[in-house]
Write an enzyme that holds these catalytic residues in place. Structure first.
Site, PDB file in Angstrom:
ATOM      1  N   ARG A  48       0.810  -1.252   0.058  1.00 31.52           N
ATOM      2  CA  ARG A  48       0.171   0.003   0.083  1.00 31.52           C
ATOM      3  C   ARG A  48       0.791   1.162  -0.004  1.00 31.52           C
ATOM      4  O   ARG A  48       0.628   2.158  -0.746  1.00 31.52           O
ATOM      5  CB  ARG A  48      -0.913  -0.033   1.287  1.00 31.52           C
ATOM      6  CG  ARG A  48      -1.573   1.218   1.341  1.00 31.52           C
ATOM      7  CD  ARG A  48      -2.909   1.320   2.213  1.00 31.52           C
ATOM      8  NE  ARG A  48      -2.890   0.368   3.391  1.00 31.52           N
ATOM      9  CZ  ARG A  48      -2.288   0.533   4.555  1.00 31.52           C
ATOM     10  NH1 ARG A  48      -1.674   1.641   4.629  1.00 31.52           N
ATOM     11  NH2 ARG A  48      -2.454  -0.090   5.552  1.00 31.52           N
ATOM     12  N   TYR A 101     -15.911  16.586 -16.475  1.00 33.44           N
ATOM     13  CA  TYR A 101     -16.369  15.529 -16.301  1.00 33.44           C
ATOM     14  C   TYR A 101     -17.486  15.445 -14.925  1.00 33.44           C
ATOM     15  O   TYR A 101     -17.159  15.784 -14.065  1.00 33.44           O
ATOM     16  CB  TYR A 101     -15.265  14.383 -16.053  1.00 33.44           C
ATOM     17  CG  TYR A 101     -15.697  13.034 -15.617  1.00 33.44           C
ATOM     18  CD1 TYR A 101     -16.591  12.274 -16.381  1.00 33.44           C
ATOM     19  CD2 TYR A 101     -15.226  12.256 -14.319  1.00 33.44           C
ATOM     20  CE1 TYR A 101     -16.981  11.035 -16.025  1.00 33.44           C
ATOM     21  CE2 TYR A 101     -15.715  11.200 -13.954  1.00 33.44           C
ATOM     22  CZ  TYR A 101     -16.677  10.255 -14.970  1.00 33.44           C
ATOM     23  OH  TYR A 101     -17.119   9.250 -14.238  1.00 33.44           O
ATOM     24  N   ASP A 173      -6.814  18.899 -15.177  1.00 30.75           N
ATOM     25  CA  ASP A 173      -7.000  17.301 -15.425  1.00 30.75           C
ATOM     26  C   ASP A 173      -6.609  17.436 -17.096  1.00 30.75           C
ATOM     27  O   ASP A 173      -7.529  17.709 -17.907  1.00 30.75           O
ATOM     28  CB  ASP A 173      -8.383  17.301 -15.152  1.00 30.75           C
ATOM     29  CG  ASP A 173      -8.809  15.635 -15.566  1.00 30.75           C
ATOM     30  OD1 ASP A 173      -8.269  14.978 -16.361  1.00 30.75           O
ATOM     31  OD2 ASP A 173      -9.918  15.363 -15.033  1.00 30.75           O
ATOM     32  N   LYS A 198      -7.702   6.296 -19.787  1.00 31.78           N
ATOM     33  CA  LYS A 198      -8.044   6.682 -20.758  1.00 31.78           C
ATOM     34  C   LYS A 198      -7.034   6.665 -21.774  1.00 31.78           C
ATOM     35  O   LYS A 198      -6.493   5.714 -22.160  1.00 31.78           O
ATOM     36  CB  LYS A 198      -8.547   8.251 -20.884  1.00 31.78           C
ATOM     37  CG  LYS A 198      -9.798   8.318 -19.663  1.00 31.78           C
ATOM     38  CD  LYS A 198     -11.010   7.564 -20.105  1.00 31.78           C
ATOM     39  CE  LYS A 198     -12.102   7.388 -19.230  1.00 31.78           C
ATOM     40  NZ  LYS A 198     -12.174   7.915 -17.615  1.00 31.78           N
TER      41      LYS A 198
HETATM   42  O1  P1T Z   1     -13.051   6.990 -14.404  1.00 34.59           O
HETATM   43  P1  P1T Z   1     -11.903   7.301 -13.640  1.00 34.59           P
HETATM   44  O2  P1T Z   1     -10.389   6.510 -14.103  1.00 34.59           O
HETATM   45  O3  P1T Z   1     -12.154   7.247 -12.153  1.00 34.59           O
HETATM   46  O4  P1T Z   1     -11.580   8.816 -14.020  1.00 34.59           O
HETATM   47  C1  P1T Z   1     -12.306   9.818 -13.672  1.00 34.59           C
HETATM   48  C2  P1T Z   1     -12.150  10.935 -14.766  1.00 34.59           C
HETATM   49  C3  P1T Z   1     -11.408  12.096 -14.519  1.00 34.59           C
HETATM   50  N1  P1T Z   1     -11.216  12.998 -15.280  1.00 34.59           N
HETATM   51  C4  P1T Z   1     -11.786  13.144 -16.827  1.00 34.59           C
HETATM   52  C5  P1T Z   1     -11.666  14.274 -17.501  1.00 34.59           C
HETATM   53  C6  P1T Z   1     -12.673  11.936 -17.024  1.00 34.59           C
HETATM   54  O5  P1T Z   1     -13.088  11.804 -18.285  1.00 34.59           O
HETATM   55  C7  P1T Z   1     -12.840  10.843 -16.127  1.00 34.59           C
HETATM   56  C8  P1T Z   1     -13.742   9.698 -16.457  1.00 34.59           C
HETATM   57  N2  P1T Z   1     -14.483   9.844 -17.496  1.00 34.59           N
HETATM   58  C9  P1T Z   1     -15.206   8.834 -18.109  1.00 34.59           C
HETATM   59  C10 P1T Z   1     -15.351   7.529 -17.508  1.00 34.59           C
HETATM   60  C11 P1T Z   1     -16.119   9.306 -19.122  1.00 34.59           C
HETATM   61  O6  P1T Z   1     -16.676   8.429 -19.870  1.00 34.59           O
HETATM   62  O7  P1T Z   1     -16.220  10.635 -19.577  1.00 34.59           O
END
Ligand code: P1T
Length: 381
Positions: A48, A101, A173, A198
């Protein structure tokens, strides 16, 4: 500094000194033998706190974002939550984009608000609007550029100047651009956040997040917070992300090529009211995007001329574009943000148009993608 792909393939990734293994090993051990109490052999004691596969990923991500420190997380939201809990305390204020988001908005609006943190949504393509929203308690300016899902563009260097004057941290972000297209720390941002789920991972087979910064104190505080709260990626997840990131540059070039072709086709189709893509010369953020990004990315959104029903119909009628949330993988995806990824923004300032369709343009053959979309749009009559 070495080129981007050289860093992606080599940063932190020396062959194993004992076996010579060229690829990074997946270190599954949850705990590490000590030579006497407190005598760790390689600095690892418990997974962890730190794990060698995760460390390798972190070194690579830091190198790609031109940052000194990276921390990998179990998801993008895990990274966001940990960062905001380090940067903010009850009574503080955060400026957020009026387009972001939905999950980020939900965290700030529903979770952090209960903890006594206030937020103001602002159109961050307007630097004066940010200046007007700053309060004495403002500690963080949070931005996405390009934004999810409207593909708005914020001028990172200009926002950094306003945030610095206010004594606030500018967080970018960088999920939509990826470090290949844009490096916010070099433009004056204090912190970069990613959903590595992503483009960084790139194959829709792993969920993860990351934070990158040049601030030594912040990096130490993040390590402490992450170890205290436990939002860590497993070693296999770290390895998959590391494998994915090696090809980021070649994937992004192809995502951009295909997205440009798709945006061009959509702009000429009668069933489309408006195309949102920063690569189009009439996009309001085109010049800023051209200044701060290498290219314009693989995300394209559009509004249908026939309203919400037409948007829903297109989402159901494509064959190659899969109807699914998420983005940034090699395969093309289509979705309706209003009812899917951004449902949590309904009734707020971040609510998205109901005739909006979002595309994550993959790296298939452009002709096939264009044909698929055109056929789906043609059914609208
Ligand atoms: O899904 P996660 O890995 O927890 O990430 C969150 C997140 C943070 N910032 C941006 C710009 C994002 O697009 C996302 C996650 N977005 C999607 C799942 C979506 O389909 O837009």
């Amino acid at each position: 500094m070495q080129g981007f792909s050289t860093r992606a393939i080599h940063a932190g990734q020396e062959p194993d000194p004992i076996t010579g293994a060229v690829t990074t090993s997946i270190h599954t051990s949850s705990t590490y033998a000590q030579d006497g109490v407190g005598g760790t052999r390689g600095g690892y004691e418990y997974s962890r706190s730190a794990n060698p596969t995760r460390t390798t990923l972190q070194e690579c991500l830091a190198a790609l974002e031109d940052g000194r420190h990276a921390r990998a997380f179990g998801s993008g939201m895990g990274a966001t939550d940990t960062l905001l809990r380090v940067l903010l305390k009850p009574g503080d204020h955060i400026v957020i984009p009026h387009d972001a988001y939905g999950g980020t908005f939900r965290l700030i609006d529903k979770v952090l608000s209960g903890w006594g943190v206030e937020h103001t949504p602002v159109d961050l393509s307007d630097v004066e609007a940010l200046r007007a929203a700053i309060r004495p308690e403002t500690k963080v300016v949070w931005t996405e550029t390009p934004t999810n899902p409207l593909l708005g563009i914020a001028d990172i260097a200009a926002l950094a100047g306003v945030a610095r004057d206010a004594g606030a941290s500018l967080v970018v972000d960088n999920t939509f651009a990826s470090p290949y297209l844009q490096t916010p720390l070099a433009l004056g941002a204090d912190v970069v956040v990613h959903s590595t789920t992503k483009y960084v991972g790139g194959h829709s087979d792993v969920v993860g997040g990351a934070i990158v910064t040049n601030d030594d104190d912040l990096a130490a505080a993040l390590s402490f917070a992450q170890n205290s709260t436990g939002s860590v990626p497993g070693p296999f997840d770290a390895w998959l992300t590391l494998r994915g990131v090696k090809t980021l540059a070649v994937r992004m070039e192809r995502h951009c090529d295909n997205a440009e072709r798709v945006a061009e086709m959509l702009a000429g189709h009668p069933a489309v009211e408006k195309v949102l893509y920063p690569g189009l010369p009439d996009h309001p953020g085109h010049e800023v995007a051209a200044k701060q990004m290498r290219r314009f990315g693989g995300m394209v959104s559009f509004q249908t001329a026939g309203g919400r029903d037409a948007a829903l119909q297109v989402c159901s009628n494509t064959q190659l574009f899969t109807l699914a949330e998420s983005l940034g993988g090699i395969e093309s995806l289509i979705e309706h943000p209003g009812q899917m990824t951004h449902a949590s923004t309904a009734g707020s300032m971040l609510e998205v148009p109901d005739n909006l369709v979002r595309l994550s343009v993959g790296i298939e053959d452009a002709e096939d993608l264009i044909e698929d979309l055109r056929a789906a749009l043609d059914t609208l009559g």
